[in-house]
Design a protein around this motif. Structure first.
Motif, PDB file in Angstrom:
ATOM      1  N   GLN A 537       0.842  -1.190   0.000  1.00 26.06           N
ATOM      2  CA  GLN A 537       0.000   0.000   0.000  1.00 26.06           C
ATOM      3  C   GLN A 537       0.877   1.240   0.000  1.00 26.06           C
ATOM      4  OE1 GLN A 537      -3.693  -1.719   2.753  1.00 26.06           O
ATOM      5  NE2 GLN A 537      -2.273  -0.240   3.625  1.00 26.06           N
ATOM      6  N   MET A 538       0.409   2.278  -0.642  1.00 26.01           N
ATOM      7  CA  MET A 538       1.107   3.554  -0.530  1.00 26.01           C
ATOM      8  C   MET A 538       0.768   4.193   0.809  1.00 26.01           C
ATOM      9  SD  MET A 538      -1.059   6.355  -2.681  1.00 26.01           S
ATOM     10  CE  MET A 538      -0.751   5.610  -4.264  1.00 26.01           C
ATOM     11  N   GLY A 539       1.572   5.166   1.191  1.00 26.87           N
ATOM     12  CA  GLY A 539       1.260   5.973   2.357  1.00 26.87           C
ATOM     13  C   GLY A 539       1.588   5.325   3.686  1.00 26.87           C
ATOM     14  N   TYR A 540       1.073   5.955   4.741  1.00 25.72           N
ATOM     15  CA  TYR A 540       1.322   5.491   6.102  1.00 25.72           C
ATOM     16  C   TYR A 540       0.196   6.018   6.990  1.00 25.72           C
ATOM     17  CZ  TYR A 540       3.204  10.250   6.563  1.00 25.72           C
ATOM     18  OH  TYR A 540       3.366  11.612   6.553  1.00 25.72           O
ATOM     19  N   PRO A 541       0.037   5.460   8.191  1.00 27.44           N
ATOM     20  CA  PRO A 541      -1.088   5.888   9.033  1.00 27.44           C
ATOM     21  C   PRO A 541      -0.709   6.999  10.009  1.00 27.44           C
ATOM     22  CG  PRO A 541      -0.108   3.898   9.926  1.00 27.44           C
ATOM     23  CD  PRO A 541       0.676   4.233   8.684  1.00 27.44           C
ATOM     24  N   VAL A 542      -1.731   7.685  10.485  1.00 28.34           N
ATOM     25  CA  VAL A 542      -1.640   8.495  11.685  1.00 28.34           C
ATOM     26  C   VAL A 542      -2.567   7.831  12.698  1.00 28.34           C
ATOM     27  CG1 VAL A 542      -3.392  10.096  10.743  1.00 28.34           C
ATOM     28  CG2 VAL A 542      -2.038  10.750  12.751  1.00 28.34           C
ATOM     29  N   ILE A 543      -2.043   7.582  13.873  1.00 28.89           N
ATOM     30  CA  ILE A 543      -2.892   7.041  14.929  1.00 28.89           C
ATOM     31  C   ILE A 543      -3.291   8.182  15.854  1.00 28.89           C
ATOM     32  CG2 ILE A 543      -1.810   4.768  14.797  1.00 28.89           C
ATOM     33  CD1 ILE A 543      -0.458   5.421  17.506  1.00 28.89           C
ATOM     34  N   THR A 544      -4.512   8.146  16.325  1.00 27.22           N
ATOM     35  CA  THR A 544      -5.010   9.177  17.245  1.00 27.22           C
ATOM     36  C   THR A 544      -5.364   8.520  18.568  1.00 27.22           C
ATOM     37  OG1 THR A 544      -5.864  10.516  15.432  1.00 27.22           O
ATOM     38  CG2 THR A 544      -6.751  10.954  17.626  1.00 27.22           C
ATOM     39  N   ILE A 545      -4.766   9.027  19.633  1.00 24.76           N
ATOM     40  CA  ILE A 545      -4.968   8.477  20.976  1.00 24.76           C
ATOM     41  C   ILE A 545      -5.737   9.488  21.816  1.00 24.76           C
ATOM     42  CG2 ILE A 545      -3.820   7.661  23.074  1.00 24.76           C
ATOM     43  CD1 ILE A 545      -1.414   6.885  21.324  1.00 24.76           C
ATOM     44  N   ASN A 546      -6.827   9.035  22.383  1.00 24.54           N
ATOM     45  CA  ASN A 546      -7.600   9.862  23.312  1.00 24.54           C
ATOM     46  C   ASN A 546      -7.293   9.381  24.719  1.00 24.54           C
ATOM     47  OD1 ASN A 546      -9.637  11.003  25.001  1.00 24.54           O
ATOM     48  ND2 ASN A 546     -10.946  11.312  23.201  1.00 24.54           N
ATOM     49  N   THR A 547      -6.535  10.153  25.475  1.00 21.97           N
ATOM     50  CA  THR A 547      -6.106   9.704  26.805  1.00 21.97           C
ATOM     51  C   THR A 547      -7.199   9.881  27.854  1.00 21.97           C
ATOM     52  OG1 THR A 547      -5.138  11.868  27.320  1.00 21.97           O
ATOM     53  CG2 THR A 547      -3.702  10.253  26.266  1.00 21.97           C
ATOM     54  N   THR A 548      -8.321  10.449  27.458  1.00 14.46           N
ATOM     55  CA  THR A 548      -9.468  10.532  28.378  1.00 14.46           C
ATOM     56  C   THR A 548     -10.280   9.244  28.339  1.00 14.46           C
ATOM     57  OG1 THR A 548      -9.613  12.931  28.085  1.00 14.46           O
ATOM     58  CG2 THR A 548     -11.558  11.818  28.975  1.00 14.46           C
ATOM     59  N   GLU A 604      -0.989  13.375  33.983  1.00 13.99           N
ATOM     60  CA  GLU A 604      -0.147  12.362  33.323  1.00 13.99           C
ATOM     61  C   GLU A 604      -0.239  12.518  31.813  1.00 13.99           C
ATOM     62  OE1 GLU A 604       0.142   7.472  32.934  1.00 13.99           O
ATOM     63  OE2 GLU A 604      -1.330   8.408  34.254  1.00 13.99           O
ATOM     64  N   TRP A 605       0.901  12.430  31.154  1.00  8.47           N
ATOM     65  CA  TRP A 605       0.872  12.436  29.696  1.00  8.47           C
ATOM     66  C   TRP A 605       1.270  11.075  29.144  1.00  8.47           C
ATOM     67  CZ3 TRP A 605       5.790  11.121  28.492  1.00  8.47           C
ATOM     68  CH2 TRP A 605       6.868  11.666  29.211  1.00  8.47           C
ATOM     69  N   ILE A 606       0.788  10.782  27.964  1.00  5.19           N
ATOM     70  CA  ILE A 606       1.126   9.555  27.230  1.00  5.19           C
ATOM     71  C   ILE A 606       1.919   9.963  25.991  1.00  5.19           C
ATOM     72  CG2 ILE A 606       0.223   7.569  25.949  1.00  5.19           C
ATOM     73  CD1 ILE A 606      -0.362   7.341  28.899  1.00  5.19           C
ATOM     74  N   TYR A 620      -2.960  13.278  19.368  1.00  2.07           N
ATOM     75  CA  TYR A 620      -3.549  13.079  20.704  1.00  2.07           C
ATOM     76  C   TYR A 620      -4.737  14.017  20.874  1.00  2.07           C
ATOM     77  CZ  TYR A 620       1.210  11.264  21.542  1.00  2.07           C
ATOM     78  OH  TYR A 620       2.406  10.589  21.468  1.00  2.07           O
ATOM     79  N   ASN A 621      -5.494  13.763  21.925  1.00  2.00           N
ATOM     80  CA  ASN A 621      -6.502  14.734  22.311  1.00  2.00           C
ATOM     81  C   ASN A 621      -5.815  16.006  22.820  1.00  2.00           C
ATOM     82  OD1 ASN A 621      -5.726  12.860  24.453  1.00  2.00           O
ATOM     83  ND2 ASN A 621      -7.048  14.094  25.784  1.00  2.00           N
ATOM     84  N   GLN A 622      -6.548  17.102  22.838  1.00  2.00           N
ATOM     85  CA  GLN A 622      -5.978  18.406  23.153  1.00  2.00           C
ATOM     86  C   GLN A 622      -5.294  18.420  24.516  1.00  2.00           C
ATOM     87  OE1 GLN A 622      -6.061  20.801  20.931  1.00  2.00           O
ATOM     88  NE2 GLN A 622      -5.274  22.554  22.086  1.00  2.00           N
ATOM     89  N   GLU A 623      -5.899  17.761  25.525  1.00  2.00           N
ATOM     90  CA  GLU A 623      -5.328  17.775  26.869  1.00  2.00           C
ATOM     91  C   GLU A 623      -3.949  17.121  26.893  1.00  2.00           C
ATOM     92  OE1 GLU A 623      -9.670  18.107  27.003  1.00  2.00           O
ATOM     93  OE2 GLU A 623      -8.292  16.654  26.070  1.00  2.00           O
ATOM     94  N   ASN A 624      -3.796  16.008  26.199  1.00  2.00           N
ATOM     95  CA  ASN A 624      -2.497  15.325  26.206  1.00  2.00           C
ATOM     96  C   ASN A 624      -1.442  16.141  25.462  1.00  2.00           C
ATOM     97  OD1 ASN A 624      -1.214  12.719  27.097  1.00  2.00           O
ATOM     98  ND2 ASN A 624      -0.647  12.679  24.931  1.00  2.00           N
ATOM     99  N   TRP A 625      -1.857  16.775  24.361  1.00  2.00           N
ATOM    100  CA  TRP A 625      -0.921  17.653  23.656  1.00  2.00           C
ATOM    101  C   TRP A 625      -0.420  18.761  24.584  1.00  2.00           C
ATOM    102  CZ3 TRP A 625       2.121  17.208  19.781  1.00  2.00           C
ATOM    103  CH2 TRP A 625       1.790  16.456  18.644  1.00  2.00           C
TER     104      TRP A 625
END
Length: 947
Positions: A537-548, A604-606, A620-625
Motif C-alpha cells: 500500500q502507498m502511504g502510512y497511518p496516523v494514529i489518534t490516541i484519546n487519553t481521556t 499524566e501524559w502519554i 492526541y486529544n488536546q489535553e495530552n498535547w
C-alpha cells in the motif's frame, strides 16, 4: 546508487507477470520450462499495436531465452589529451566507440526470433550459431525503433527448447556528453591556467548503466533477472589504465597506440552492474587481507592525499559487512574511482564502484569535518549493495527498494561501527523518516512494491529511485527489526542472502526467511501478513490516541485531507508515560479500539512511538498535547531526544493536514529557546521552512523572522565563542547544530550573526588568499556573506570558484553564489549554467535548485528552466522541479505548472511534476485557511520585539 537528493534521481504495462525464478543449471531449467510449456511451440513475437491505437507495446523481453555468458570487446577511440595540430582546423579528439559481443544462451521454448535490447547503437554482422551442433543459422537484424528498445534477430530456423546457442553482433556508438551509458568526463591536471598548456585538460571515459543504459553500451538482455557472467576485453590508448568489474587477467601493448586489457570473468550479475573506465588516474591502496582495495582519482588528488580518508575506511566497512552477513565479498579486488562527472552521486557496480569526486575526496584543512560523515555514509551505502543488489537482486524494478532500502538501512550500522564518534544513528534515522514522511503523504505516492505492470518504461523505472524506495524502505526495515528483534532480523537476512546468492528475489522471499528466523525463535508473528500493508500500500497511518477514553484509531495520513482512504495497517505502538516505563500494544483494525493503558490520570501524559521505531504519525486529544508541550517547556529532557524532534514534526504536519490547530504546532517551538540539542532544532527548522516558503513573500515574513531571531539567539550565543573565533566543538552533533545556529540567526537578520559573517568573509578577501574560516563553517558563512553583500563579494566568490582545484571548496562556493539577493547577479549565474566550461552538467540541476530556493531567484529560475528545459533537465529534471515549485501557493502558479506538464517532454520528471501539482493544490488551500491565524500568532509572540 545513493538517493539524490537529490537527490533524488527518479523513475509503469506488462502483459504477463514474472511467475518463475530462473535457478539451477541448464538441465533444471529445461525440465522446469517443459513442465510449464507442455507443447514446445515457438514463442510468438511480441505484438506491436498499429499506430492508430493507443495500446502500449509489450515492454518486457520474451522468456524463451536465458543468457548465460557474454564475451565482449570494447574499444573507446577517445583521446585522453587533446592535441591541437598546426594547420589542422580540429583537434584529434573522437567520441566513437566500437566493439562486438557474443552472448551464449539457453533456449527454454522454441522461437524463430531472438529479442534483446539496443539503444542508440549501430548493430551489424549478426551470427547465430547452434553451440550443440556448431551449425550457423541465417539471420537478419531488425530494430523496432520505439520505446521498447527491442532489437530483433529474425531467424530462418527455429531455436529449439533445450538447445544452446550463441549470437555474435558488432556494434558502434558515440561516447555520450550526458552522463549516460559510456560517457565523457573532463578535468584539468597540472597548470590551472590551462589555456597556455593544452595538455593540462584531460578526458576519460566511464560507464553508468543503471537502470536501463546497458543497452546503450552493447546489445544485451537488459533486464535485472537475466543475469549472466561477463568476459570483458578493453582496447584502449596505451598511456591509459582500464578498470573493470573483475581483476585484470592480462594487459599487453598491441602497437604504438593501443593496449589490450582482458579481465577475469565476473560473478553472475545483472547487466546494469557492468562497468569500465579508461583514464590516466592513479590510485592508493587500502590495507585488507583478502581483497585488494584501490581508490582511484586524478593523479594530482592522489598525490595530495585527498583519497586517503576514503581508502582508510573502505576495508573496515567491507569487513563489517562480511562479518554481519557471514558471506565474504565475492571478488578478489574492489576498485573505487572518484570521477569528475557522474550522475548520480555514486553507483555500486560490482567490483568497480564509481563516485562523484566531490563526494569521495577529502582535503585536510579545506573540507568540512562533517564531510567525513558524508563520505563514510556513501561508501557504506555502495558497499552494502555488493550484497543487496549485486549478490541478491530484485526480480524487477518495481521492487528496487530491496536494493536501495536495504543499502540505506545497513549503511547506518556500518558507519556507526567504523566511526562511532560520528554518533549518526539517530540523525540518520530522523533524516530518512522525515524524507519518507514528506513524499508519502501525497495521494500521488506509490507503494514500496507496486505491481510490476505499473513499472515498465524507462521513465517509470527511473521514477522508482525516489524517497519511497530509499528512505521509506529503510525505515520499514527498521520497524520490522524492532518488532522481531535485531538478532532475529539479522539471522533472517543472513539466511535470505545465502539462499538466493546469485539469484533474484521479491519481497515475499524476504518475508519467508524472516519468518524462518522468527519461528526458530519460537515466536508466532505472521511476517508476511504484518508487512503486506507496509509494502503493498502507498502511504502510512496516523494514529489518534484519546487519553481521556483510552480509545485509539488509525487513518491514512494525507496532506490533502479531502481525499478519502480506507487503507489500514498492522501497527506496533511503543508508548510510555511520565509515570511508567515503555511498553507495546498492537492496533490491527481501523478502530476505534479501547486500551485501558492509554487512559491517563490527572497531570499524566502519554507518549507513543518511542524513539520513532514505527513508520506512523501520532495525534492526541488536546489535553495530552498540552501536557506534552508543558513538559517540553519545563523540562524537555523527560522526553526522549528523538521524540522531542518528532513531536515538533508531527504537530506541524498534522496541522498541514488540518488534523491539528496550527497554533498548537507553532506552540511546539517555544521550548527551543532553551534547547541545545541538534535533533529538535533540525526538526523545527525543517518544518518552519514550510512556513518560510509559504509566507516569505507576504506580510507574515516580518514577525516570523522576529520570532525566529528571538528563539535562536540562545543557541547562537551557546556557540558564539566557537563561531567568533572560527572554531568548532568536538561533538559531531554539536558541530551540526552550530551550523544550524548560524544559518537561522543570519538568514533571519540577527545583527551579530550577519556582522560575524561579513567580517570573516572580508578578512578572507583582504588577506592575500589566506582563508581562516573554519572548513565546517565555510559553506554557511560564504552564503550569508554573499547574501548580505553585493557585486564585490559575489565576484570574489565566483573567481575563487573558478580558480579552486578542491572539489569540496568549489561545491561550497557554487552554493554560496546562489545566496545573493541581487536579481541581476542571480540572472547572470543562471546563464552561466548553460556553459559547461563554467558549470559542469552534473552540477547544473543542483545550482538552479539552489537559486530556485532563494526567494529572490525563484521566479527567475522557473522562467529559466522552461526556456532551457532540454539542456538543464539532463542533470536532473526532478531536482529542478522540486526547487522551483517549493513556494508555489497561488492559482496562477498552479496553472503555470499544469501547462508545463502538458506542453513539455518531461521524461522521468513527469511524476515529480505530478507531485508538485498535488502539493501546490495543498499549499493554496492551506495558505488560504491559515494565513491570518499564523500572522496573528507571530505578531503576538513578538509584540515586545522590534521587527
Amino acid at each position: 546508487m545513493p538517493f539524490q537528493t537529490g537527490m533524488s534521481k527518479v523513475f509503469a504495462g506488462i502483459f504477463v507477470a514474472l511467475t518463475v525464478s530462473i535457478i539451477g543449471g541448464t538441465i533444471a531449467m529445461v525440465i522446469l520450462y517443459k513442465m510449464d510449456l507442455s507443447e514446445a511451440n515457438p514463442t510468438p513475437r511480441p505484438t506491436f499495436p498499429p499506430t492508430t491505437t493507443e495500446l502500449p507495446p509489450v515492454m518486457r523481453l520474451p522468456k524463451s531465452l536465458v543468457p548465460e555468458s557474454y564475451t565482449i570487446f570494447f574499444q573507446p577511440h577517445l583521446y585522453t589529451r587533446i592535441i591541437e595540430e598546426v594547420n589542422v582546423t580540429s583537434p584529434n579528439q573522437t567520441f566513437l566507440f566500437t566493439g562486438n559481443s557474443t552472448v551464449h544462451f539457453h533456449c527454454v521454448q522454441n522461437t524463430f526470433s531472438i529479442y534483446l535490447h539496443s539503444r542508440d547503437l549501430t548493430v551489424s554482422d549478426p551470427l547465430v550459431r547452434n553451440e550443440d551442433t556448431n551449425e550457423r543459422i541465417r539471420s537478419i537484424v531488425k530494430h523496432h525503433g520505439d520505446e521498447t528498445d527491442f532489437l530483433e534477430v529474425q531467424l530462418d530456423d527455429v531455436l529449439e527448447a533445450g538447445g544452446n546457442y550463441s549470437l555474435f553482433l558488432a556494434f558502434r556508438g558515440e561516447i555520450s556528453d550526458y552522463l549516460e551509458g559510456l560517457f565523457l568526463s573532463t578535468y584539468v591536471e597540472g597548470n590551472p591556467e590551462y589555456e597556455d598548456d593544452p595538455n593540462a585538460e584531460r578526458c576519460l571515459a566511464a560507464t553508468n548503466l543503471q537502470p536501463t543504459d546497458a543497452r546503450r553500451l552493447f546489445p544485451c538482455f537488459d533486464e535485472p533477472e537475466m543475469k549472466a557472467v561477463f568476459y570483458v576485453t578493453i582496447i584502449h590508448r596505451r598511456d591509459t589504465t582500464a578498470l573493470g568489474n573483475a581483476a585484470v587477467q592480462e594487459s599487453v601493448i598491441i602497437d604504438d597506440e593501443w593496449k589490450r586489457t582482458r579481465f577475469h570473468v565476473t560473478p553472475r550479475m545483472s547487466t546494469y552492474l557492468l562497468a569500465f573506465t579508461v583514464s590516466e588516474f592513479t590510485s592508493v591502496e587500502s590495507s585488507y587481507e583478502r581483497v585488494k582495495i584501490k581508490t582511484y582519482a586524478r593523479p594530482e588528488a592522489i598525490a595530495a592525499g585527498h583519497a586517503q580518508y576514503a581508502s582508510s575506511i573502505t576495508g573496515k566497512i567491507l569487513s563489517f559487512y562480511e562479518k554481519i552477513f557471514e558471506i565474504n565479498y565475492e571478488q578478489s579486488k574492489l576498485d573505487q574511482i572518484a570521477l569528475p562527472d557522474l550522475n548520480p552521486s555514486a553507483m555500486e557496480n560490482w567490483g568497480l564502484v564509481t563516485y562523484q569526486q566531490g563526494d569521495l575526496l577529502y582535503q585536510e584543512g579545506v573540507s568540512s569535518l562533517l564531510h567525513k560523515e558524508e563520505i563514510a555514509k556513501l561508501i557504506a551505502h555502495e558497499l552494502a549493495h555488493q550484497w543487496f543488489g549485486n549478490l541478491v537482486t530484485m526480480k524487477w524494478w518495481n521492487e528496487v527498494w530491496l536494493n536501495e532500502g536495504f543499502a540505506t538501512y545497513m549503511s547506518d550500522f556500518a558507519v556507526n561501527a567504523v566511526e562511532p564518534a560520528f554518533n549518526i544513528k539517530d540523525l540518520f534515522v530522523m533524516d530518512n523518516l522525515h524524507i519518507a514522511f514528506e513524499e508519502d503523504a501525497l495521494a500521488s505516492s506509490h507503494p514500496l512494491s507496486p505491481p510490476a505492470e505499473d513499472v515498465q518504461t524507462t521513465a517509470e523505472i527511473t521514477g522508482m529511485f525516489d524517497a519511497i524506495s530509499y528512505s521509506k524502505g529503510a525505515i520499514v526495515l527498521r520497524m520490522l527489526a524492532d518488532v522481531v528483534g535485531e538478532t532475529v532480523f539479522n539471522k533472517g537476512i543472513k539466511m535470505y542472502l545465502k539462499a538466493f546468492k546469485g539469484e533474484n528475489t521479491d519481497h515475499n522471499n524476504l518475508w519467508d526467511f524472516i519468518q524462518k528466523a522468527e519461528d526458530e525463535n519460537r515466536e508466532t508473528k505472521n511476517i508476511a501478513e504484518l508487512m503486506h500493508p507496509w509494502t503493498n500500500q502507498m502511504g502510512y497511518p496516523v494514529i489518534t490516541i484519546n487519553t481521556t477514553t483510552g480509545e485509539i484509531y488509525q487513518k491514512q495520513f494525507l496532506f490533502n485531507h479531502s481525499v478519502e482512504s480506507s487503507l489500514s495497517w498492522k501497527i506496533p505502538i511503543n508508548y510510555m508515560s511520565n509515570v511508567s516505563a515503555s511498553a507495546r500494544v498492537w492496533l490491527y483494525a481501523t478502530g476505534p479500539v479501547k486500551y485501558e493503558e492509554f487512559i491517563s490520570n490527572k497531570g499524566e501524559w502519554i507518549l507513543a512511538n518511542i524513539n520513532c521505531t514505527g513508520y506512523y504519525r501520532v495525534n492526541y486529544n488536546q489535553e495530552n498535547w498540552q501536557r506534552l508541550l508543558t513538559q517540553l517547556e519545563t523540562n524537555q529532557h523527560r522526553i526522549p531526544l528523538m521524540n522531542r524532534g518528532q513531536l515538533v514534526d508531527d504537530a506541524f504536519n498534522l496541522a498541514r493536514a488540518k488534523l491539528l490547530d496550527v497554533t498548537l504546532a507553532l506552540n511546539s517551538t517555544r521550548f527551543l529557546s532553551k534547547e541545545k540539542e541538534y535533533l529538535p532544532w533540525e526538526s523545527a527548522i525543517r518544518n518552519l521552512k514550510y512556513f518560510v516558503l509559504m509566507f516569505d513573500r507576504t506580510e507574515v515574513n516580518g514577525p516570523m523572522q522576529a520570532y525566529l531571531r528571538k528563539q535562536v539567539k540562545g543557541l547562537y550565543n551557546y556557540f558564539r565563542n566557537y563561531t567568533d573565533n572560527s572554531t568548532v566543538p568536538e561533538d559531531h552533533s554539536s558541530q551540526h547544530n552550530q551550523i544550524n545556529a548560524i544559518q537561522v540567526a543570519c538568514s533571519n537578520g540577527l545583527p551579530e550573526c550577519i556582522e560575524m559573517a561579513q567580517k570573516q568573509f572580508a578578512d578572507w578577501m583582504n588577506s592575500n588568499n589566506t582563508n581562516n574560516i573554519h572548513p565546517n563553517l565555510r559553506s554557511t558563512i560564504y552564503c550569508q556573506a554573499v547574501a548580505a553583500g553585493g557585486k564585490k563579494e559575489w565576484e570574489f566568490a565566483w573567481n575563487k570558484y573558478l580558480s579552486s582545484r578542491d572539489t569540496s571548496e568549489k561545491d561550497q562556493l557554487r552554493h554560496a553564489l546562489s545566496c545573493t539577493r541581487k536579481i541581476w547577479l542571480l540572472n547572470r549565474y543562471l546563464e552561466y549554467t548553460l556553459d559547461p566550461e563554467k558549470i559542469r552538467l552534473m552540477d547544473v540541476a543542483s545550482t538552479i535548485f539552489s537559486i530556485g530556493r532563494n526567494v529572490a531567484g525563484q521566479a527567475l529560475a522557473w522562467n529559466f528552466i522552461r526556456a532551457h528545459w532540454e539542456y538543464v533537465s539532463q542533470g536532473g529534471g526532478s531536482l529542478l522541479i522540486a526547487g522551483v515549485s517549493s513556494r508555489f501557493s497561488t492559482q496562477f502558479e498552479l496553472e503555470e505548472l499544469e501547462r508545463f506538464q502538458a506542453d513539455y517532454d518531461l521524461g522521468a520528471a513527469y511524476r515529480t511534476v505530478s507531485l508538485a501539482i498535488e502539493q501546490t493544490c495543498v499549499n493554496i488551500q492551506w495558505v488560504r485557511e491559515n494565513r491570518d491565524t499564523v500572522l496573528q500568532w507571530f505578531e503576538g509572540e513578538t509584540a515586545t520585539v522590534e521587527w
